[in-house]
Design a protein around this motif. Structure first.
Motif, PDB file in Angstrom:
ATOM      1  N   TRP A   1       0.831  -1.200   0.000  1.00 18.71           N
ATOM      2  CA  TRP A   1       0.000   0.000   0.000  1.00 18.71           C
ATOM      3  C   TRP A   1       0.870   1.256   0.000  1.00 18.71           C
ATOM      4  CZ3 TRP A   1      -3.294  -2.670   4.254  1.00 18.71           C
ATOM      5  CH2 TRP A   1      -4.256  -3.481   3.639  1.00 18.71           C
TER       6      TRP A   1
ATOM      7  N   GLU B   1      -3.707   4.655  -0.084  1.00 27.62           N
ATOM      8  CA  GLU B   1      -3.282   3.420   0.588  1.00 27.62           C
ATOM      9  C   GLU B   1      -2.386   3.729   1.789  1.00 27.62           C
ATOM     10  OE1 GLU B   1      -3.131   0.315  -3.183  1.00 27.62           O
ATOM     11  OE2 GLU B   1      -1.380   1.550  -2.734  1.00 27.62           O
TER      12      GLU B   1
ATOM     13  N   GLY C   1      -1.615  -4.201  -7.092  1.00 27.50           N
ATOM     14  CA  GLY C   1      -2.043  -5.585  -7.233  1.00 27.50           C
ATOM     15  C   GLY C   1      -1.160  -6.567  -6.467  1.00 27.50           C
TER      16      GLY C   1
ATOM     17  N   LYS D   1      -3.939 -12.817   0.160  1.00 25.15           N
ATOM     18  CA  LYS D   1      -5.391 -13.016   0.173  1.00 25.15           C
ATOM     19  C   LYS D   1      -5.848 -14.201  -0.665  1.00 25.15           C
ATOM     20  CE  LYS D   1      -5.542  -9.411  -3.234  1.00 25.15           C
ATOM     21  NZ  LYS D   1      -6.055  -8.148  -3.672  1.00 25.15           N
TER      22      LYS D   1
ATOM     23  N   ASN E   1     -13.141  -8.487  -3.404  1.00 22.88           N
ATOM     24  CA  ASN E   1     -11.694  -8.595  -3.248  1.00 22.88           C
ATOM     25  C   ASN E   1     -11.385  -8.234  -1.794  1.00 22.88           C
ATOM     26  OD1 ASN E   1      -8.904  -8.402  -3.441  1.00 22.88           O
ATOM     27  ND2 ASN E   1      -8.990  -6.331  -4.311  1.00 22.88           N
TER      28      ASN E   1
ATOM     29  N   ASP F   1      -8.913  -7.877   1.336  1.00 19.76           N
ATOM     30  CA  ASP F   1      -7.525  -7.786   1.787  1.00 19.76           C
ATOM     31  C   ASP F   1      -7.395  -8.396   3.172  1.00 19.76           C
ATOM     32  OD1 ASP F   1      -6.146  -6.366  -0.333  1.00 19.76           O
ATOM     33  OD2 ASP F   1      -7.352  -4.628   0.207  1.00 19.76           O
TER      34      ASP F   1
ATOM     35  N   LYS G   1      -9.544   3.819   2.831  1.00 25.38           N
ATOM     36  CA  LYS G   1      -9.131   2.879   1.779  1.00 25.38           C
ATOM     37  C   LYS G   1     -10.110   2.815   0.613  1.00 25.38           C
ATOM     38  CE  LYS G   1      -6.143  -0.412   0.556  1.00 25.38           C
ATOM     39  NZ  LYS G   1      -6.553  -0.671  -0.788  1.00 25.38           N
TER      40      LYS G   1
ATOM     41  N   HIS H   1      -7.845 -10.162  -8.846  1.00 21.53           N
ATOM     42  CA  HIS H   1      -7.259  -9.804  -7.550  1.00 21.53           C
ATOM     43  C   HIS H   1      -7.108 -11.010  -6.636  1.00 21.53           C
ATOM     44  CE1 HIS H   1      -6.741  -5.673  -8.535  1.00 21.53           C
ATOM     45  NE2 HIS H   1      -7.792  -5.867  -9.305  1.00 21.53           N
TER      46      HIS H   1
HETATM   47  C1  BGC Z   1      -5.588  -4.763  -3.347  1.00 22.52           C
HETATM   48  C2  BGC Z   1      -5.830  -3.361  -2.859  1.00 22.52           C
HETATM   49  C3  BGC Z   1      -4.809  -2.435  -3.485  1.00 22.52           C
HETATM   50  C4  BGC Z   1      -4.822  -2.581  -5.000  1.00 22.52           C
HETATM   51  C5  BGC Z   1      -3.792  -1.719  -5.694  1.00 22.52           C
HETATM   52  C6  BGC Z   1      -5.576  -4.796  -4.865  1.00 22.52           C
HETATM   53  O1  BGC Z   1      -5.292  -6.103  -5.319  1.00 22.52           O
HETATM   54  O2  BGC Z   1      -6.589  -5.626  -2.887  1.00 22.52           O
HETATM   55  O3  BGC Z   1      -5.766  -3.285  -1.466  1.00 22.52           O
HETATM   56  O4  BGC Z   1      -5.091  -1.129  -3.097  1.00 22.52           O
HETATM   57  O5  BGC Z   1      -4.585  -3.920  -5.368  1.00 22.52           O
HETATM   58  O6  BGC Z   1      -2.517  -2.046  -5.275  1.00 22.52           O
END
Ligand code: BGC
Length: 417
Positions: free
Chosen positions: A34, A39, A66, A90, A299, A301, A337, A377
């Motif tokens: 993040w 983030e 990602g 995740k 998605n 986290d 977020k 994701h």
């Molecule tokens: C995550 C997010 C993140 C985003 C960009 C996603 O896969 O779940 O928490 O902000 O990617 O990095």
């Protein structure tokens, strides 16, 4: 994960872990990815809460949207016998790490905090390995959003599209008026993020599940999937020349500053809008990606705990897990977020309309059976398979491959091990 680790490396890892940890025992080292404006504000809340419990936060941030870069770094740390205390991992990957025997369980914390009764099963199941909690969820992101700059639409005399045909028409209008229609960052995970929303919009939730969760070969090779690729080709036409390699948050900036009209991205993009003091419903709109109004791509986290056999590490993990699940953290973190709390009992009154809609849709789609895991994701299928499928989408995006060839390649990629 089996293809990532070799047995020998694991044996070394297990023995080195015990030696190396006593030195940094009091610290809680947290790997995450993040690093964008929104983030960073969000993860700062976790740090604050952990430090309030008397622990020392050791930041292990690996940039790269990602999380692909972060996962590469994590694997090498674990293989060399030096895992962090916790890492942002995740979906099905949690099971893969669990199978390697490197995770710690936080059942005591989960029991004391009544996680089983607070988390919806769709979230709780992902956090458990063989019935034990090994991870704590921070949020639920929705992926099938389209972010819109209403001022740009107004100036172009375009209306916000609800179908992919309307999208094409609106994008043409935006371009005629001198705007970039779609802000996009040409990185494989971003291409795949756009594509999964198209598949959901073109085929519906049942089709999405057949193709992207069950990896059904007939669905993957179907005319519906071909149509999805043709739609991606159409969307591609509306992306500006500078898209290659652009970070997602820079694409969001293009919508924020009125250079572009739309972006397809999960609601971590909202964190960028709010960090820039933009108001939902006024400065930007969160709307369903065309054709996906009745569905929700989730998605989640989460932070996974690694097996570190020192009392300090255990205390740090228990503190981190209980901080993450506290209503106060779930509220403040998700306000920043762009996501919604993973616990269903957190009050939504401080949240904006986008989050309120997301929370209501999460519950409604789960009842209707249209709540689907995001493949882009890491929520739907093992990482190796998702990665192979993602590569096909990116190859299609950057070549003149036709949709017939694309579906064949996609179906083949879905068989990778
Ligand atoms: C995550 C997010 C993140 C985003 C960009 C996603 O896969 O779940 O928490 O902000 O990617 O990095």
């Amino acid at each position: 994960m089996r293809n990532i680790f070799r047995k020998k490396a694991l044996v070394i890892a297990a023995s080195v872990t015990l030696l190396s940890l006593s030195a940094s025992a009091a610290e809680v080292e947290v790997l995450h990815y993040w690093t964008s404006g929104g983030e960073a504000r969000s993860v700062a809340e976790l740090k604050k809460m952990l430090e309030a419990k008397g622990d020392k936060w050791k930041d292990f941030a690996v940039s790269g949207g990602g999380g692909e870069n972060a996962m590469t770094v994590l694997k090498s740390r674990v293989v060399s016998g030096n895992p962090p205390t916790a890492a942002q991992i995740k979906g099905p990957s949690i099971q893969e790490w669990g199978a390697e025997g490197v995770l710690a369980n936080v059942d005591d914390t989960a029991k004391a905090g009544k996680w089983d009764s607070l988390l919806p099963p769709v979230v709780a199941n992902v956090m458990k390995y063989q019935g034990h909690y090994v991870a704590a969820p921070v949020n639920v992101h929705r992926v099938n959003w389209m972010w819109v700059n209403p001022e740009v639409f107004k100036k172009a005399g375009a209306s916000v599209p609800k179908t992919w045909d309307e999208f094409d028409a609106a994008a043409n209008k935006l371009e005629k008026a001198g705007f970039i229609a779609v802000a996009h960052g040409g990185q494989p995970w971003q291409d795949f993020t756009v594509f999964e929303s198209i598949v959901l919009g073109v085929g519906g939730a049942d089709f999405y599940k057949k193709a992207f969760v069950k990896l059904d070969q007939t669905a993957l090779k179907s005319p519906t999937m071909e149509k999805a690729f043709k739609t991606l080709r159409m969307v591609r036409k509306h992306v500006d020349k500078g898209f290659a390699g652009r970070d997602w948050n820079l694409a969001t900036q293009m919508v924020i500053n009125g250079k572009a009209g739309m972006q397809f991205m999960g609601d971590w993009a909202k964190g960028e809008f709010t960090a820039a003091n933009k108001k939902p419903g006024v400065d930007f709109l969160c709307v369903d990606a065309p054709g996906t109004a009745n569905a929700f791509t989730f998605n989640i986290d989460s932070f996974v705990m690694f097996n570190l056999n020192t009392p300090d590490a255990k205390k740090g993990q228990a503190d981190l897990a209980s901080a993450i699940m506290s209503p106060a953290f779930q509220e403040v973190f998700n306000l920043n977020k762009g996501s919604i709390p993973a616990r269903l009992d957190v009050k939504m009154d401080k949240f904006d309309d986008c989050a309120k809609k997301s929370a209501a849709d999460f519950v409604a789609t789960s009842k209707k059976g249209t709540l689907v895991p995001s493949i882009a994701h890491g929520m739907a299928v093992p990482a190796a398979i998702a990665g192979a499928m993602q590569d096909v989408v990116t190859e299609f995006f950057n070549s003149d491959m036709d949709s017939k060839a694309a579906v064949e390649k996609l179906a083949l990629a879905a068989k990778s091990k």
